[in-house]
Design an enzyme around this catalytic site. Structure first.
Site, mmCIF file in Angstrom:
data_model
loop_
_atom_site.group_PDB
_atom_site.id
_atom_site.type_symbol
_atom_site.label_atom_id
_atom_site.label_comp_id
_atom_site.label_asym_id
_atom_site.label_seq_id
_atom_site.Cartn_x
_atom_site.Cartn_y
_atom_site.Cartn_z
ATOM 1 N N HIS A 1 95.731 -100.207 23.963
ATOM 2 C CA HIS A 1 96.018 -99.870 25.360
ATOM 3 C C HIS A 1 97.502 -99.557 25.560
ATOM 4 O O HIS A 1 97.864 -98.525 26.146
ATOM 5 C CB HIS A 1 95.596 -101.052 26.243
ATOM 6 N N GLU A 2 98.362 -100.445 25.075
ATOM 7 C CA GLU A 2 99.807 -100.251 25.282
ATOM 8 C C GLU A 2 100.320 -99.009 24.562
ATOM 9 O O GLU A 2 101.165 -98.272 25.081
ATOM 10 C CB GLU A 2 100.574 -101.494 24.822
ATOM 11 N N HIS B 1 100.100 -95.902 26.496
ATOM 12 C CA HIS B 1 101.242 -95.627 27.375
ATOM 13 C C HIS B 1 102.394 -95.004 26.592
ATOM 14 O O HIS B 1 103.092 -94.113 27.094
ATOM 15 C CB HIS B 1 101.717 -96.922 28.046
#
Length: 292
Positions: free
Chosen positions: A196-197, A200
């Site tokens: 997920h990170e 980004h």
């Protein structure tokens, strides 16, 4: 959502009620660039066609920062780091991205390990990253440590940074040490937090960014009003003919439990390469295929 208090490492091991990511504030310029990509993609199928046939190998570095040499306080075992790398590669395989781990560093430093993720004071974070960071702006640095305040992770979005600037040194992802595969954070213990990170880091927004009227500026991601907790079948927070499709609860950029997440959309894969070419690709040895 960013932590403002230093919490004891044991608190980082507590089960979080909902995924908590610190990368909630997308820079305005990045949003506008995403809208420009979205408009261009609507006019032509070329970017998606090119992205579907591209592959990318990311130079990757892991950094373990702990208060002592116990797993409870941040010392992630080597076998769990290897599993984390495998999860990342499995999750991103559908996008054409692969991560090549070049080195792992291990540091015992209590101040660095439990430092708050503070939006206003980056002094400790910057000192840590200046000491540990490796590679250029195209290199991914992931810092595993006992984040506080229920935070699972936070990552820097891509930007047009200058070499040796503060923005350059701050680049990378901070991930809760107990969110790796086999970790102790209930419901978030399969390594998906890193996936997920890193989304980004590539420039992807949350699927629920700015609600129904906002979104992640990717056309094949259904509109979503609020982040997901758990894995609720049939969740649909944006209704009506203007917002087709149920919430993308299985998308890696939502807040669902790890076991619920298993997909990036083709549009997100295209966006990864668009942002890569715009910001990070020129700092690597990869072949650049610019869309605009």
């Amino acid at each position: 959502m960013r932590a403002s208090l230093i919490l004891m490492p044991l608190l980082a091991l507590a089960a979080a009620a909902q995924r908590k990511c610190g990368s909630t504030k997308v820079p305005g310029a990045l949003k506008e660039q995403a809208r420009a990509f979205q408009r261009a993609n609507a006019r032509s199928s070329f970017p998606a066609a090119v992205a579907a046939n591209r592959t990318l190998v990311i130079e990757t570095y892991f950094h373990v920062i702990a208060s002592d040499e116990t797993e409870e306080n941040g010392w992630v075992p080597e076998e769990k780091l290897q599993k984390q790398l495998e999860v990342m590669n499995d999750n991103y395989k559908q996008t054409g991205v692969r991560f090549s781990l070049k080195d792992t560093t291990r540091t015992v430093n209590k101040e660095w390990a439990v430092a708050p993720v503070d939006e206003d004071d980056k002094t400790v974070e910057l000192a840590m990253k200046r000491k540990l960071r490796k590679g250029g702006y195209a290199a991914l640095n992931v810092y595993f440590r006992p984040l506080g305040d229920g935070l699972l992770g936070i990552c820097e979005f891509p930007d047009a940074v200058e070499p040796d600037s503060e923005e350059f040194w701050r680049d990378g992802c901070q991930v809760l040490h107990s969110s790796v595969p086999g970790g102790s954070t209930k419901n978030y213990d399969m390594g998906i937090t890193a996936t997920h990170e890193i989304g980004h880091w590539f420039g992807l927004f949350h699927t629920f960014q700015d609600g129904c009227a906002g979104g992640d500026q990717v056309d094949d991601t259904p509109a979503q009003a609020s982040p997901t907790e758990g894995c609720p079948k049939g969740k649909d927070t944006c209704t009506g003919p203007k917002y087709p499709g149920e919430d993308p609860i299985h998308n890696f950029m939502d807040y669902s439990y790890d076991a619920c997440m298993d997909e990036f959309t083709p549009g997100q894969a295209t966006r990864i390469f668009q942002f890569w070419d715009k910001f990070r690709g020129k700092h690597s040895n990869s072949t650049l295929l610019h869309f605009f």
